[in-house]
Design an enzyme around this catalytic site. Structure first.
Site, mmCIF file in Angstrom:
data_model
loop_
_atom_site.group_PDB
_atom_site.id
_atom_site.type_symbol
_atom_site.label_atom_id
_atom_site.label_comp_id
_atom_site.label_asym_id
_atom_site.label_seq_id
_atom_site.Cartn_x
_atom_site.Cartn_y
_atom_site.Cartn_z
ATOM 1 C CD1 TRP A 1 -4.202 -0.426 10.678
ATOM 2 C CD2 TRP A 1 -2.053 -0.270 11.272
ATOM 3 N NE1 TRP A 1 -3.745 -1.695 10.886
ATOM 4 C CE2 TRP A 1 -2.402 -1.633 11.263
ATOM 5 C CE3 TRP A 1 -0.750 0.075 11.616
ATOM 6 C CZ2 TRP A 1 -1.522 -2.647 11.567
ATOM 7 C CZ3 TRP A 1 0.133 -0.929 11.921
ATOM 8 C CH2 TRP A 1 -0.250 -2.268 11.896
ATOM 9 C CB ALA B 1 -7.460 1.714 5.078
ATOM 10 C CG LEU B 2 -7.107 -3.492 3.309
ATOM 11 C CD1 LEU B 2 -6.123 -4.658 3.410
ATOM 12 C CD2 LEU B 2 -7.692 -3.421 1.908
ATOM 13 C CD GLU B 3 -9.330 -4.201 8.622
ATOM 14 O OE1 GLU B 3 -8.684 -5.204 8.295
ATOM 15 O OE2 GLU B 3 -8.806 -3.065 8.741
ATOM 16 C CG PHE C 1 -2.033 8.610 7.202
ATOM 17 C CD1 PHE C 1 -2.018 9.484 6.133
ATOM 18 C CD2 PHE C 1 -0.847 8.385 7.876
ATOM 19 C CE1 PHE C 1 -0.849 10.117 5.729
ATOM 20 C CE2 PHE C 1 0.329 8.999 7.486
ATOM 21 C CZ PHE C 1 0.322 9.874 6.413
ATOM 22 C CB ILE C 2 -3.297 4.032 3.121
ATOM 23 C CG1 ILE C 2 -4.739 3.762 3.547
ATOM 24 C CG2 ILE C 2 -2.631 2.791 2.538
ATOM 25 C CD1 ILE C 2 -5.681 3.483 2.387
ATOM 26 C CB VAL C 3 2.090 5.126 5.296
ATOM 27 C CG1 VAL C 3 1.468 6.432 5.750
ATOM 28 C CG2 VAL C 3 2.195 4.160 6.459
ATOM 29 N NE ARG D 1 3.311 -1.187 -5.004
ATOM 30 C CZ ARG D 1 4.219 -0.201 -5.131
ATOM 31 N NH1 ARG D 1 5.423 -0.369 -4.666
ATOM 32 N NH2 ARG D 1 3.894 0.929 -5.725
ATOM 33 C CB SER E 1 -13.167 9.020 0.839
ATOM 34 O OG SER E 1 -11.842 8.611 1.074
#
EC number: 2.5.1.78
Length: 157
Positions: A19, A52-54, A76-78, A84, A109
């Site tokens: 992502w 990211a969850l993986e 990169f988590i948006v 959320r 990280s």
């Protein structure tokens, strides 16, 4: 995975979420440039995951192979998805911490989340540049923790 690289005694795995790959890849490129710019850099195997969850489960699987001295993670988590961003970031970082404590393999990280992100050219450029800095910092942190662990053991890992 490339078995030749993974069998090298100084291998590091770098997990990158796909992502926002145009931003995440800036950290990966910077990490590799900084890492490879030093003597005895060791091999880095880049591994892709969807998001990211993986990352935590994949990090755990890689750590359990015993082939990596460290695992570094980039995402990169948006805000704006079904989850959320603060929930996703907290969940991922908590799980990464658990993996490193359970496996005794350092998990580093560059899983980052801004408070506000707009898909505008200015914001994308800002975060691309920011991820260049974070990738370089990540490589230096990885070297530092591996050096510290080597000092603790009194032997070359």
């Amino acid at each position: 995975m490339n078995p030749r690289l993974a069998s090298h005694p100084d291998s590091v795995a770098l997990i990158r979420a796909r992502w926002h790959s145009e931003i995440v890849d800036k950290a990966v490129e910077s990490f590799l440039t900084t890492w490879n710019g030093k003597e005895n850099a060791g091999h880095v195997e880049v591994v892709d995951v969807p998001g990211a969850l993986e990352i935590p489960l994949h990090a755990q699987c890689l750590a359990r192979t015993g082939r990596y001295k460290a695992i570094v993670c980039c995402a990169f988590i948006v805000d704006g998805g079904i989850y959320r961003h603060d929930f996703v970031a907290g969940t991922v970082l908590d799980a990464m911490m658990r993996v490193q404590l359970d496996t005794d393999v350092p998990i580093l990280s560059a899983v980052l989340t801004p408070h506000h992100f707009q898909e505008s050219e200015a914001q994308i450029d800002f975060f691309k540049n920011h991820f260049v800095l974070k990738g370089s910092e990540l490589a230096m942190a990885c070297r530092s923790i591996l050096g510290a662990r080597q000092s603790l053991s009194g032997t070359k890992e």
